[in-house]
Design a protein around this motif. Structure first.
Motif, PDB file in Angstrom:
ATOM      1  N   TYR A 233      -9.124  -1.203   4.899  1.00 35.35           N
ATOM      2  CA  TYR A 233      -8.359  -1.579   3.705  1.00 35.35           C
ATOM      3  C   TYR A 233      -8.728  -3.009   3.274  1.00 35.35           C
TER       4      TYR A 233
ATOM      5  N   HIS B  86      -3.531   5.487  -0.077  1.00 36.31           N
ATOM      6  CA  HIS B  86      -4.179   6.296   0.975  1.00 36.31           C
ATOM      7  C   HIS B  86      -3.582   7.697   0.845  1.00 36.31           C
TER       8      HIS B  86
ATOM      9  N   ILE C 161       0.841  -1.192   0.000  1.00 37.19           N
ATOM     10  CA  ILE C 161       0.000   0.000   0.000  1.00 37.19           C
ATOM     11  C   ILE C 161       0.880   1.248   0.000  1.00 37.19           C
TER      12      ILE C 161
END
Ligand code: UDP
Length: 422
Positions: free
Chosen positions: A406, A113, A9
């Protein structure tokens, strides 16, 4: 198999470098948030890369923080400090560098993010180029901020448009307080998915030292009345309100008053301009004798300052969340704060501190005086403040909620612009 292991991520924070020293050069809550979230998620098993803009030739391009957690600095625009209102023009270049990095790394990120509107634009553009999920946190909302500033910057329309689009097109927007969600819905758009997950703080570090020991360490006498501010030096932070409150007749007569104003860079450097202005007001009001500017307070001493204070003041004109308030509360110190934004969520009036109208010197003076004049009540407020943070705002709890979000999003196909209705 746990979905989080092996999943890569990307946290994007174009202007808030998670690896820099906090408290100077515009570094504040966003930097802390990204770093803490990144490290906590990595500890849960995610592979976390935090992308930011390289702001000096001296800075290393990659900083390893913990296993599976690193900051990656991309060259976009000059390798020098650029104020945040001038960074947007480099966001396209930032994405190109990010995509190059991803290609060379040989894997694809499954979720981005983004933090603040600058990073939102990078995340949205990335979504156009690759199937990737986006979670966005605003940190500051133009639609609210511009209500409390006199000079609306030229970039305002671009920012407002991006803030609307990211709400409508990202898989999830994370509001850090119910107040922020309300602002999103009433001022930005009714389209898009919003979850509330607050910011957090380290409840082991803050609260580890008590008032007596902290004062001994800092050389503050037991009977001094300590009023504490820490944060960036930005006019929006309302430091002038605090100074004028402490300089007012309500507080001025108190014996052994001490005002500590922490944070800020050297004069002449970005927030140094505001610091010089504040120092000027202190001198003009004849408060220099009992006011201290310790400068940037590092991680090692920050819990000590909070613990040594009788009261921590957060006089912001607008505050989307306000990490300082929960750090003080975690340290057992009550907070007097402006009755705005996230502070209305974190500070419970008469229980963990007091809320007063922003920019109202007299109201701040009265609230500070109430706490300084009642040491037993002050301690009771401090106890409840600590309890509230333990229950609601620990980093572990916050990162757990983000990790769950997530995982849930990664089980579903990515949202396209057409699906979002934008
Ligand atoms: N901070 C710090 N040292 C300083 C000044 C600030 O560590 O000298 C930290 C502070 O502890 C907090 C953050 O910077 O974690 C400021 O966050 P907040 O959300 O209160 O304000 P923002 O900077 O986001 O406006």
């Amino acid at each position: 198999m746990d979905t989080r292991s092996k999943q890569h991520i990307a946290l994007i924070s174009v202007h808030g470098d998670p690896a820099v020293e906090i408290g100077k050069e515009e570094a504040g809550g966003q930097n802390v948030y990204v770093r803490q979230v990144g490290e906590a998620l990595a500890a849960q098993g995610w592979h976390v890369d935090m992308f930011t803009r390289k702001a000096s030739t001296q800075q290393p391009s990659i900083v390893e923080h913990a296993p599976r957690c690193r900051t990656i600095r991309l060259t976009a625009g000059p390798e020098a400090f650029v104020p945040r209102q001038e960074i947007f023009e480099y966001c396209g270049e930032f994405l190109e560098e990010l995509l190059k990095f991803q290609q060379q790394a040989g894997f694809e990120y499954s979720l981005v993010h983004s933090n603040y509107w600058l990073s939102a634009s990078v995340g949205m553009e990335w979504k156009q180029r690759q199937s990737i999920k986006q979670v966005h946190v605003y940190h500051s909302l133009g639609a609210v901020k511009y209500q409390s500033v006199d000079n609306i910057p030229a970039i305002a329309n671009t920012r407002l448009a991006i803030e609307k689009k990211v709400l409508e097109t990202s898989e999830r927007t994370v509001a850090t307080s119910p107040q922020e969600r309300e602002h999103l819905r009433s001022l930005v758009s009714t389209i898009g998915n919003v979850d509330i997950i607050p910011c957090g703080t380290d409840i082991r570090r803050f609260g580890a030292i008590d008032n007596i020991e902290a004062r001994q360490k800092l050389g503050i006498e037991a009977d001094e009345k300590v009023i504490f501010y820490v944060g960036r030096f930005d006019p929006r932070k309302g430091i002038e309100t605090l100074v004028r409150a402490v300089g007012s007749s309500q507080l001025r007569g108190k014996s052994k008053l001490k005002l500590i104003i922490g944070g800020g860079s050297r004069p002449g450097e970005s927030d140094g301009i505001e610091r010089v202005r504040i120092e000027g007001i202190i001198a003009e009001l004849g408060m220099s004798e009992f006011t201290i500017f310790p400068g940037r307070i590092g991680d090692d001493l920050l819990p000590t300052y909070y613990a040594a204070a009788d009261v921590c003041v957060v006089p912001s004109h607008y505050e989307p969340f306000g990490l300082v308030a929960i750090e003080a509360m975690a340290s057992g110190t009550p907070v007097v704060a402006s009755d705005v934004g996230g502070l209305q969520f974190t500070v419970v009036p008469e229980q963990t501190g007091l809320l007063v109208p922003p920019k109202d010197d007299a109201a701040f003076a009265k609230a500070i005086d109430r706490i300084l004049s009642n040491p037993d009540w002050r301690n009771q407020l401090g106890y409840w403040a600590r309890t509230r943070v333990e229950n609601q705002f620990s980093w572990d709890g916050v990162a757990h909620q983000l990790g769950e979000l997530y995982s849930k999003l990664l089980e579903k196909p990515a949202k396209t612009l057409a699906q979002s209705g934008a």
